[in-house]
Design a protein around this motif. Sequence first.
Motif, PDB file in Angstrom:
ATOM      1  N   SER A  38       0.855  -1.188   0.000  1.00  0.00           N
ATOM      2  CA  SER A  38       0.000   0.000   0.000  1.00  0.00           C
ATOM      3  C   SER A  38       0.889   1.235   0.000  1.00  0.00           C
ATOM      4  O   SER A  38       1.977   1.225   0.588  1.00  0.00           O
ATOM      5  CB  SER A  38      -0.944   0.001   1.200  1.00  0.00           C
ATOM      6  OG  SER A  38      -0.223  -0.130   2.411  1.00  0.00           O
ATOM      7  N   LEU A  98       2.075   3.107   3.526  1.00  0.00           N
ATOM      8  CA  LEU A  98       2.875   2.196   4.341  1.00  0.00           C
ATOM      9  C   LEU A  98       4.198   1.882   3.644  1.00  0.00           C
ATOM     10  O   LEU A  98       5.243   1.765   4.306  1.00  0.00           O
ATOM     11  CB  LEU A  98       2.086   0.913   4.609  1.00  0.00           C
ATOM     12  CG  LEU A  98       2.643  -0.022   5.697  1.00  0.00           C
ATOM     13  CD1 LEU A  98       2.853   0.722   7.003  1.00  0.00           C
ATOM     14  CD2 LEU A  98       1.698  -1.205   5.910  1.00  0.00           C
ATOM     15  N   SER A 102      -4.240  -1.911   7.652  1.00  0.00           N
ATOM     16  CA  SER A 102      -5.028  -0.718   7.354  1.00  0.00           C
ATOM     17  C   SER A 102      -4.750   0.383   8.369  1.00  0.00           C
ATOM     18  O   SER A 102      -4.711   1.571   8.016  1.00  0.00           O
ATOM     19  CB  SER A 102      -6.525  -1.060   7.332  1.00  0.00           C
ATOM     20  OG  SER A 102      -6.936  -1.594   8.586  1.00  0.00           O
ATOM     21  N   GLU A 156      -1.574   1.923   7.248  1.00  0.00           N
ATOM     22  CA  GLU A 156      -1.752   2.764   6.069  1.00  0.00           C
ATOM     23  C   GLU A 156      -2.299   4.141   6.453  1.00  0.00           C
ATOM     24  O   GLU A 156      -1.920   5.156   5.864  1.00  0.00           O
ATOM     25  CB  GLU A 156      -2.702   2.067   5.085  1.00  0.00           C
ATOM     26  CG  GLU A 156      -3.011   2.854   3.835  1.00  0.00           C
ATOM     27  CD  GLU A 156      -1.813   3.020   2.914  1.00  0.00           C
ATOM     28  OE1 GLU A 156      -1.907   3.853   1.992  1.00  0.00           O
ATOM     29  OE2 GLU A 156      -0.794   2.337   3.103  1.00  0.00           O
TER      30      GLU A 156
END
Length: 660
Positions: free
Chosen positions: A402, A405, A585, A588
């Motif tokens: 991602s 990240l 997540s 991120e």
Amino acid sequence: MEGQAKQAYFVNEAYNHEEQPHGAGGGGDTTADNLPRRRSGGNTKELQLNLSNKKAQDLIDTPTAPTIDFDDILPMIGEFGRYQKILFLCMIPFSFFVAFVYFSQIFLTLIPEQHWCHVPELDALDVEARLALSIPMVKGEYNNCYMYDVNYTEVLAKGLIMADPKWPQVKCRSGWSYNFTEIPYSTVATEQNWVCDDAALPTYAQSIFFLGAIVGGLLFGWVADRFGRIPALISCNLMGLVAGVATAFVNNFWQFATMRFFVGFAFDNCFTMMYILVLEYVGPKYRTFVANMSIAIFFTGAACLLPWIAYYIADWKLLTIVTSAPLLLVVLTPLVVPESARWLVSQGQVDKAISILKKLEKRNGRQVPEQTYQIFGDSCKRMRDQEKAQNASYSVLDLFKSPRLRRTTLLLIVIWMAISLVFDGHVRNVGSLGLDIFFTFTVASFTELPADTLLTVILDRFGRRWLACGSMVASGIFSLLATVVPVGVYSAALAIMGRFFVNISYNIGLQYAAEILPTVVRAQGVAFIHIMGYVASIIAPFVVYLANVSAALPLIILGLLGIFGGLLSLLLPETLHHDLPQTLSDGEEFGRGQSIWDFPCLAKQLDEEDTKCNTDVEEVRSQAFVRGTQTGASLTASTRGELRSSILRRSIQSRNSTKL
């Protein structure tokens, strides 16, 4: 929440099992309204939950499976009792081991600046007469690598006392002579003449040492995970012992380099595993002190002592034996130091872990109810199953899938490589500062004590980002300033200030990655970043070697790298007073919305009215998440040793993922 709502600290039901009444109408409601609420910018040190009185009681009385982790049970056993103090003192020999392993090669390969071609025909003359007849001058100094190519028997027969500069020159043919006034002993480098064309050999040997450190970290990390911390601790120290003693009997460069490679196996691991073991048995309240002071006092003391051991022994072979033989003491470790209880739990040996905790309880003069151990054992088994399921699903490659990240991970890698290179460069550049290397090395090493002590005081006040930036930039500025002042006291003082500030940034960098990376890949990510730091350390000796071209070059490179790494740190998110990311997540989104100018020490504390008026910014968290984020402050304890070893995988997972 209602205006009359009171703040309540999270109370673990199992922790106060004997005191909590049951049946007060708690019920099993687990809706979002009954979950603890936490601000995204809350203080991780004292996690406060905004609950109404009724909801607080409901949380306590909820008939779900109670949970006790290590950080809950340690205060009952004694966070820093008599036995933990003994373990703390047991870190002293291991601190000496790692300092000797890391720094000893500097004093094994010292070469006096004054060395010249040896001319056997002139041995009967004094030094000045030999130099005047045989060595050409370069910029007012005698050349280190060339001699006059003449028949010295005829020169002596003619009664000449001065060489003719027009005589032909040739490289040294019969070895070298050394001035041992400042360095009062012969080293492996002087005995084997690693000068002139072979001047880079000590640099190659140092880089090979770091290659060994990478291999050793992976090897003994596997041993630690497979067979336990104590076997890994003993085996890596014995490896350092055998290779260190064998170094005294080498006859050429490749034998020396091979021994340094195997000594590198013990680097970090010879101390780190003991470091982790002690921190595991120290309560959260004292981890920062134990983690930092073991480095600041014990490691610093060993580093300051080493040059004087070398000076007074004045024999490089005996020095290798004296600095390696004490590693034999590691065989006594099982008599005093218990196996890692967290590792035992990870291997399903919960009963054995509990028996160790009971021994600590007894030696500290405490009493813990048997029912508490039962709940603790059940919690460990339950969380171990969760850890297995979690670890099977993620790898370090997930950090690059991602965009935010991936950017954060790459920044951490580059910054840590810069810090590692600058730190090791300053350690090894002391010989180029124009002063006595034994004194300069001692003063430079002593900066570790004030740096670690200062960081312990200010890190949780000013945060990571700006301290990392400020310390790295300051290190770079002082390094550059050292190149524009006269060589000697002034340049050495400025360079040592650069070393002081990079000590601070090194300790910050050690824990920064562990706080920023998501829990599910934290251990693997930190280990990977750490290995990349070793790669940078392999380059550091070559940067220092550039002093043979210009004495200012190493400091210029270290200064620019320091400033570059410091400015890059501003692109990382601040972690102080923020929930640590748990999932990919979370990682991120972590830091989104933060300003580069955010200073934790200037953040306003929200009062109850702010809470009432701004409930829209509150995050609803599960109890499991809340318990996980309570480890934020304890990461301050994870300084140098713990995060510098690839064997930390299970330790970090247990402290920050499963909380075992």
